[in-house]
Design a protein around this motif. Structure first.
Motif, PDB file in Angstrom:
ATOM      1  N   ILE A 108      -0.310  -9.378  -9.722  1.00  0.00           N
ATOM      2  CA  ILE A 108      -1.692  -9.500  -9.249  1.00  0.00           C
ATOM      3  C   ILE A 108      -2.376 -10.695  -9.909  1.00  0.00           C
ATOM      4  O   ILE A 108      -3.077 -11.470  -9.248  1.00  0.00           O
ATOM      5  CB  ILE A 108      -2.484  -8.203  -9.500  1.00  0.00           C
ATOM      6  N   VAL A 109      -2.164 -10.863 -11.219  1.00  0.00           N
ATOM      7  CA  VAL A 109      -2.768 -11.992 -11.944  1.00  0.00           C
ATOM      8  C   VAL A 109      -2.329 -13.312 -11.327  1.00  0.00           C
ATOM      9  O   VAL A 109      -3.154 -14.202 -11.076  1.00  0.00           O
ATOM     10  CB  VAL A 109      -2.430 -11.934 -13.453  1.00  0.00           C
ATOM     11  N   TYR A 110      -1.040 -13.454 -11.038  1.00  0.00           N
ATOM     12  CA  TYR A 110      -0.567 -14.716 -10.479  1.00  0.00           C
ATOM     13  C   TYR A 110      -1.000 -14.918  -9.030  1.00  0.00           C
ATOM     14  O   TYR A 110      -1.204 -16.053  -8.592  1.00  0.00           O
ATOM     15  CB  TYR A 110       0.943 -14.886 -10.700  1.00  0.00           C
ATOM     16  N   ARG A 111      -1.213 -13.841  -8.301  1.00  0.00           N
ATOM     17  CA  ARG A 111      -1.789 -13.951  -6.960  1.00  0.00           C
ATOM     18  C   ARG A 111      -3.229 -14.455  -7.077  1.00  0.00           C
ATOM     19  O   ARG A 111      -3.661 -15.335  -6.325  1.00  0.00           O
ATOM     20  CB  ARG A 111      -1.750 -12.593  -6.258  1.00  0.00           C
ATOM     21  N   LEU A 112      -3.984 -13.891  -8.033  1.00  0.00           N
ATOM     22  CA  LEU A 112      -5.364 -14.336  -8.257  1.00  0.00           C
ATOM     23  C   LEU A 112      -5.413 -15.785  -8.731  1.00  0.00           C
ATOM     24  O   LEU A 112      -6.322 -16.531  -8.375  1.00  0.00           O
ATOM     25  CB  LEU A 112      -6.057 -13.415  -9.273  1.00  0.00           C
ATOM     26  N   LYS A 113      -4.423 -16.169  -9.518  1.00  0.00           N
ATOM     27  CA  LYS A 113      -4.356 -17.561  -9.983  1.00  0.00           C
ATOM     28  C   LYS A 113      -4.117 -18.501  -8.801  1.00  0.00           C
ATOM     29  O   LYS A 113      -4.773 -19.542  -8.693  1.00  0.00           O
ATOM     30  CB  LYS A 113      -3.253 -17.722 -11.031  1.00  0.00           C
ATOM     31  N   ASP A 114      -3.194 -18.122  -7.906  1.00  0.00           N
ATOM     32  CA  ASP A 114      -2.929 -18.928  -6.707  1.00  0.00           C
ATOM     33  C   ASP A 114      -4.174 -19.060  -5.832  1.00  0.00           C
ATOM     34  O   ASP A 114      -4.352 -20.074  -5.156  1.00  0.00           O
ATOM     35  CB  ASP A 114      -1.797 -18.316  -5.882  1.00  0.00           C
ATOM     36  N   GLU A 115      -5.036 -18.046  -5.869  1.00  0.00           N
ATOM     37  CA  GLU A 115      -6.272 -18.064  -5.081  1.00  0.00           C
ATOM     38  C   GLU A 115      -7.406 -18.794  -5.799  1.00  0.00           C
ATOM     39  O   GLU A 115      -8.507 -18.913  -5.263  1.00  0.00           O
ATOM     40  CB  GLU A 115      -6.695 -16.627  -4.759  1.00  0.00           C
ATOM     41  N   GLY A 116      -7.151 -19.246  -7.023  1.00  0.00           N
ATOM     42  CA  GLY A 116      -8.158 -19.991  -7.772  1.00  0.00           C
ATOM     43  C   GLY A 116      -9.222 -19.125  -8.435  1.00  0.00           C
ATOM     44  O   GLY A 116     -10.256 -19.636  -8.867  1.00  0.00           O
ATOM     45  N   THR A 126     -12.099 -18.056 -13.450  1.00  0.00           N
ATOM     46  CA  THR A 126     -12.569 -19.400 -13.152  1.00  0.00           C
ATOM     47  C   THR A 126     -14.021 -19.280 -12.674  1.00  0.00           C
ATOM     48  O   THR A 126     -14.535 -18.169 -12.499  1.00  0.00           O
ATOM     49  CB  THR A 126     -11.722 -20.034 -12.031  1.00  0.00           C
ATOM     50  N   GLU A 127     -14.651 -20.403 -12.427  1.00  0.00           N
ATOM     51  CA  GLU A 127     -16.011 -20.364 -11.869  1.00  0.00           C
ATOM     52  C   GLU A 127     -16.003 -19.633 -10.527  1.00  0.00           C
ATOM     53  O   GLU A 127     -16.876 -18.816 -10.249  1.00  0.00           O
ATOM     54  CB  GLU A 127     -16.566 -21.784 -11.713  1.00  0.00           C
ATOM     55  N   LYS A 128     -14.987 -19.922  -9.725  1.00  0.00           N
ATOM     56  CA  LYS A 128     -14.843 -19.234  -8.433  1.00  0.00           C
ATOM     57  C   LYS A 128     -14.664 -17.723  -8.651  1.00  0.00           C
ATOM     58  O   LYS A 128     -15.214 -16.913  -7.906  1.00  0.00           O
ATOM     59  CB  LYS A 128     -13.643 -19.816  -7.675  1.00  0.00           C
ATOM     60  N   GLY A 129     -13.918 -17.354  -9.689  1.00  0.00           N
ATOM     61  CA  GLY A 129     -13.720 -15.944 -10.020  1.00  0.00           C
ATOM     62  C   GLY A 129     -15.011 -15.281 -10.476  1.00  0.00           C
ATOM     63  O   GLY A 129     -15.284 -14.125 -10.129  1.00  0.00           O
TER      64      GLY A 129
END
Length: 154
Positions: free
Chosen positions: A81-89, A108-111
């Motif tokens: 899940i973390v790496y999916r969220l990372k791919d989504e920025g 991230t700011e987007k997160g």
């Protein structure tokens, strides 16, 4: 088995699901997830990613292991899940300075912006959930659930 809890257990002859507390815990949880997932669909999110993002909002720079414990999920599932969220920025990761084997995660700011959107959407679900209950009733319910969790976690 002690008699004082027998009416709540599925092993009695006149058992009813209406009296089984964990039936209601799972029903409430499943309905909550379904309602939240429906609300989050417009942002392309699901409950699993929501849980990670909100855990990071509560504990920035958490390790993947910390997140796994916080959301009560297997480490492998949390990592995916973390790496999916990372791919989504929505999150970023880095190796811990003290121990390179530990991966830390931050929004991230987007997160950060997405957690605000999540909170806005889920507040509607939360208000719907607690309609007709007083704040005191909700606090008592939370206390009871925490107590049961501690009993189960020993």
């Amino acid at each position: 088995m002690t008699k004082k809890y027998s009416k709540f257990l599925p092993c009695v002859e006149d058992f009813s699901l209406d009296n089984f507390p964990f039936y209601w815990v799972t029903q409430v949880h499943a309905q909550h997830v379904q309602n939240v997932d429906h609300a989050l669909k417009k942002y392309g999110l699901d409950n699993s990613r929501r849980r990670i993002l909100l855990a990071l909002k509560a504990k920035s720079h958490a390790s993947v292991s910390d997140l796994s414990e916080m959301i009560i999920s297997k480490m492998s599932t949390t990592t995916k899940i973390v790496y999916r969220l990372k791919d989504e920025g929505l999150v970023d990761t880095y190796s811990c300075e003290d121990d390179a084997r530990i991966t830390r995660v931050l929004l991230t700011e987007k997160g950060q912006q997405m957690t605000q959107k999540i909170n806005d959407l889920t507040n509607v679900v939360l208000e719907q959930s607690f309609d007709g209950l007083t704040p005191l009733q909700i606090e008592k319910m939370i206390e009871s659930l925490k107590h049961i969790f501690k009993n189960l976690a020993r």
